[in-house]
Design a protein around this motif. Structure first.
Motif, PDB file in Angstrom:
ATOM      1  N   ALA A 107       0.826  -1.199   0.000  1.00 34.12           N
ATOM      2  CA  ALA A 107       0.000   0.000   0.000  1.00 34.12           C
ATOM      3  C   ALA A 107       0.864   1.255   0.000  1.00 34.12           C
ATOM      4  CB  ALA A 107      -0.936   0.011   1.206  1.00 34.12           C
ATOM      5  N   GLY A 108       1.927   1.244   0.806  1.00 29.58           N
ATOM      6  CA  GLY A 108       2.805   2.401   0.868  1.00 29.58           C
ATOM      7  C   GLY A 108       3.431   2.740  -0.466  1.00 29.58           C
ATOM      8  N   ALA A 109       3.771   1.707  -1.239  1.00 33.90           N
ATOM      9  CA  ALA A 109       4.419   1.931  -2.531  1.00 33.90           C
ATOM     10  C   ALA A 109       3.524   2.706  -3.492  1.00 33.90           C
ATOM     11  CB  ALA A 109       4.821   0.591  -3.145  1.00 33.90           C
ATOM     12  N   ALA A 118       3.409  12.331   4.752  1.00 31.83           N
ATOM     13  CA  ALA A 118       2.821  12.829   5.990  1.00 31.83           C
ATOM     14  C   ALA A 118       1.429  12.247   6.219  1.00 31.83           C
ATOM     15  CB  ALA A 118       2.767  14.356   5.957  1.00 31.83           C
ATOM     16  N   ILE A 119       0.533  12.404   5.238  1.00 30.30           N
ATOM     17  CA  ILE A 119      -0.839  11.918   5.397  1.00 30.30           C
ATOM     18  C   ILE A 119      -0.853  10.394   5.513  1.00 30.30           C
ATOM     19  CG2 ILE A 119      -3.123  11.828   4.347  1.00 30.30           C
ATOM     20  CD1 ILE A 119      -2.295  14.566   5.383  1.00 30.30           C
ATOM     21  N   PHE A 120      -0.021   9.726   4.707  1.00 33.61           N
ATOM     22  CA  PHE A 120       0.026   8.268   4.783  1.00 33.61           C
ATOM     23  C   PHE A 120       0.434   7.813   6.182  1.00 33.61           C
ATOM     24  CE2 PHE A 120       2.617   4.385   4.557  1.00 33.61           C
ATOM     25  CZ  PHE A 120       1.655   3.491   4.107  1.00 33.61           C
ATOM     26  N   THR A 121       1.467   8.440   6.749  1.00 39.09           N
ATOM     27  CA  THR A 121       1.955   8.032   8.063  1.00 39.09           C
ATOM     28  C   THR A 121       0.907   8.274   9.137  1.00 39.09           C
ATOM     29  OG1 THR A 121       4.216   8.559   7.385  1.00 39.09           O
ATOM     30  CG2 THR A 121       3.803   8.327   9.743  1.00 39.09           C
ATOM     31  N   ILE A 122       0.269   9.445   9.110  1.00 38.46           N
ATOM     32  CA  ILE A 122      -0.748   9.762  10.116  1.00 38.46           C
ATOM     33  C   ILE A 122      -1.915   8.775  10.024  1.00 38.46           C
ATOM     34  CG2 ILE A 122      -2.435  11.488  10.854  1.00 38.46           C
ATOM     35  CD1 ILE A 122      -0.396  13.613   9.822  1.00 38.46           C
ATOM     36  N   ALA A 123      -2.373   8.507   8.797  1.00 41.97           N
ATOM     37  CA  ALA A 123      -3.491   7.574   8.619  1.00 41.97           C
ATOM     38  C   ALA A 123      -3.121   6.171   9.067  1.00 41.97           C
ATOM     39  CB  ALA A 123      -3.925   7.570   7.150  1.00 41.97           C
ATOM     40  N   GLN A 124      -1.896   5.753   8.747  1.00 35.18           N
ATOM     41  CA  GLN A 124      -1.448   4.415   9.150  1.00 35.18           C
ATOM     42  C   GLN A 124      -1.403   4.294  10.665  1.00 35.18           C
ATOM     43  OE1 GLN A 124       2.511   3.388   7.858  1.00 35.18           O
ATOM     44  NE2 GLN A 124       2.678   1.797   9.407  1.00 35.18           N
ATOM     45  N   LEU A 179      -7.892   6.499  -0.669  1.00 35.19           N
ATOM     46  CA  LEU A 179      -6.520   6.126  -0.339  1.00 35.19           C
ATOM     47  C   LEU A 179      -6.225   6.359   1.145  1.00 35.19           C
ATOM     48  CD1 LEU A 179      -4.523   7.406  -3.441  1.00 35.19           C
ATOM     49  CD2 LEU A 179      -5.282   5.084  -2.916  1.00 35.19           C
ATOM     50  N   VAL A 180      -6.807   7.408   1.717  1.00 34.82           N
ATOM     51  CA  VAL A 180      -6.638   7.640   3.154  1.00 34.82           C
ATOM     52  C   VAL A 180      -7.210   6.463   3.947  1.00 34.82           C
ATOM     53  CG1 VAL A 180      -7.311   9.097   5.099  1.00 34.82           C
ATOM     54  CG2 VAL A 180      -6.597  10.151   2.959  1.00 34.82           C
ATOM     55  N   LEU A 181      -8.420   6.029   3.561  1.00 35.76           N
ATOM     56  CA  LEU A 181      -9.040   4.889   4.245  1.00 35.76           C
ATOM     57  C   LEU A 181      -8.226   3.612   4.040  1.00 35.76           C
ATOM     58  CD1 LEU A 181     -12.825   5.535   3.468  1.00 35.76           C
ATOM     59  CD2 LEU A 181     -11.576   5.971   5.595  1.00 35.76           C
ATOM     60  N   LEU A 182      -7.610   3.476   2.860  1.00 37.16           N
ATOM     61  CA  LEU A 182      -6.765   2.316   2.612  1.00 37.16           C
ATOM     62  C   LEU A 182      -5.537   2.335   3.517  1.00 37.16           C
ATOM     63  CD1 LEU A 182      -6.381  -0.219   0.919  1.00 37.16           C
ATOM     64  CD2 LEU A 182      -5.197   1.174  -0.797  1.00 37.16           C
ATOM     65  N   ALA A 183      -4.968   3.522   3.742  1.00 35.84           N
ATOM     66  CA  ALA A 183      -3.832   3.634   4.653  1.00 35.84           C
ATOM     67  C   ALA A 183      -4.242   3.303   6.086  1.00 35.84           C
ATOM     68  CB  ALA A 183      -3.241   5.039   4.582  1.00 35.84           C
ATOM     69  N   VAL A 184      -5.450   3.745   6.483  1.00 32.87           N
ATOM     70  CA  VAL A 184      -5.962   3.392   7.808  1.00 32.87           C
ATOM     71  C   VAL A 184      -6.126   1.872   7.922  1.00 32.87           C
ATOM     72  CG1 VAL A 184      -7.956   3.571   9.357  1.00 32.87           C
ATOM     73  CG2 VAL A 184      -7.104   5.610   8.164  1.00 32.87           C
ATOM     74  N   ALA A 185      -6.667   1.264   6.869  1.00 35.74           N
ATOM     75  CA  ALA A 185      -6.821  -0.193   6.862  1.00 35.74           C
ATOM     76  C   ALA A 185      -5.463  -0.882   6.955  1.00 35.74           C
ATOM     77  CB  ALA A 185      -7.559  -0.641   5.600  1.00 35.74           C
ATOM     78  N   GLY A 186      -4.438  -0.299   6.317  1.00 32.98           N
ATOM     79  CA  GLY A 186      -3.101  -0.852   6.427  1.00 32.98           C
ATOM     80  C   GLY A 186      -2.601  -0.848   7.854  1.00 32.98           C
ATOM     81  N   GLY A 187      -2.890   0.233   8.593  1.00 32.09           N
ATOM     82  CA  GLY A 187      -2.508   0.271  10.006  1.00 32.09           C
ATOM     83  C   GLY A 187      -3.235  -0.782  10.821  1.00 32.09           C
TER      84      GLY A 187
END
Length: 344
Positions: A107-109, A118-124, A179-187
């Motif tokens: 997902a990060g890639a 920044a947004i990816f890290t916070i959401a994760q 994509l934000v929700l996907l990053a949250v799901a990744g966390g």
């Protein structure tokens, strides 16, 4: 397999494996977070220089799987752990922890180039904090059920705030809600990975937990890379710098540290300590690498606050002896007997 009776006819309680003291587990996981920051950097650079972002994840997982496979061949204790795991008869879903790690790497890639780091890290981290609270409350990890107390919720919220502080000044990409929700799901997936891998480890050995993690994650990464076209077409241009191929080794170190941390402090506090180490590692990379931005005070403050969040989340949990009696009783029922069958 039944437990042998005592002289009075009562069953002997299952032995509870030793775990690290909470402070030692947090330090170890924070150091693994530094390794995670280095892993992310080398995987990203490898993918960029090879011409496809997914290739960094492919090399990472293949390298880790190779190291773990060599351990299976060379160390009889690893094979013994796998035999004990087969006898433990865990539910099938307990073996799926590696999917969480594979998911967040892949997902990060694809998400970071759109949202920004920044947004990816916070959401994760938000997803990982919510997931840590839920997983600990459900008792999926071998530490047993941990109540949804005020200090734990406060620690989770403080962790998200600390990471947000650390990302001040970082560029922000397009705020695509999906994509934000996907990053949250990744966390959330990472929290599940920590709990399920630790459950496998408690049923046999830490080495078996490592094997199961990479055996589950690697085929998924290869499948996604194939579907994305990374394994077909023109051959990639592989760089010659040796350090770009250390992601697998770092991955083994990180997963091993999580296997040690979760039984000692639970999934939430383990995740917060890992993030604190990641921020500290990022700070070191920024300061030491040529052309880096140097020391950034928001990142330093965020790392310290995230570590404080891990400490806050543990307030009121430990008895004077350093453990949670209620959690120990649940954990004792979750762990295997000498015959490998789960108790309870």
């Amino acid at each position: 397999m039944s437990r042998p009776p005592t002289a009075a006819g009562a069953p002997v309680p299952a032995a509870v494996p030793r775990v690290l003291p909470p402070w030692a587990a947090l330090v170890l996981v924070a150091l693994a977070g530094v390794a995670s920051a280095a892993q992310g950097a080398v995987n990203a650079e490898l993918g960029e220089r090879a011409g496809n972002a997914t290739l960094g994840a492919v090399v990472n997982n293949l390298g880790g799987a190779l190291l773990v496979g060599l351990g299976v061949l060379a160390l009889p204790s690893v094979r013994t752990g796998l035999v004990a795991l087969r006898r433990a008869r865990l539910p099938w879903w307990a073996y799926l922890g590696g999917l969480g790690g594979a998911g967040i790497v892949l997902a990060g890639a694809y998400i970071v180039p759109v949202l920004g780091v920044a947004i990816f890290t916070i959401a994760q981290v938000a997803g990982g904090s919510v997931g840590g609270l839920a997983v600990d409350r459900a008792g999926l990890a071998p530490v047993g059920r941990l109540a949804l107390t005020r200090p734990r919720v406060a620690g989770a919220l403080l962790g998200v705030a600390a990471v947000t502080l650390a990302q001040l000044g970082q560029p922000v990409g397009d705020l695509a809600l999906g994509l934000v929700l996907l990053a949250v799901a990744g966390g959330l997936g990472v929290a599940l990975q920590s709990a399920l891998n630790a459950r496998v480890s408690a049923a046999s050995s830490a080495a078996a937990g490592l094997v199961v993690n990479f055996a589950t994650a690697t085929p998924v990464v290869l499948l996604v890379a194939a579907l994305a076209g990374a394994l077909t077409g023109p051959g990639p241009t592989w760089p010659g710098d040796w350090y770009l191929y250390t992601g697998g080794l770092l991955g083994v170190v990180i997963v091993a540290a999580l296997l040690v941390g979760v039984p000692a402090v639970g999934v939430l506090r383990t995740g917060l300590a890992l993030v604190a180490g990641q921020l500290g590692g990022a700070l070191l990379l920024d300061a030491l690498l040529p052309g880096g931005p140097g020391l950034r005070l928001p990142v330093l403050a965020g790392a310290l606050l995230t570590l404080a969040a891990a400490l806050v989340a543990g307030l009121g949990r430990r008895s004077p002896g350093g453990s949670d009696p209620a959690a120990e009783r649940v954990a004792a029922r979750e762990r295997p007997t000498a015959g490998g069958r789960l108790v309870g």
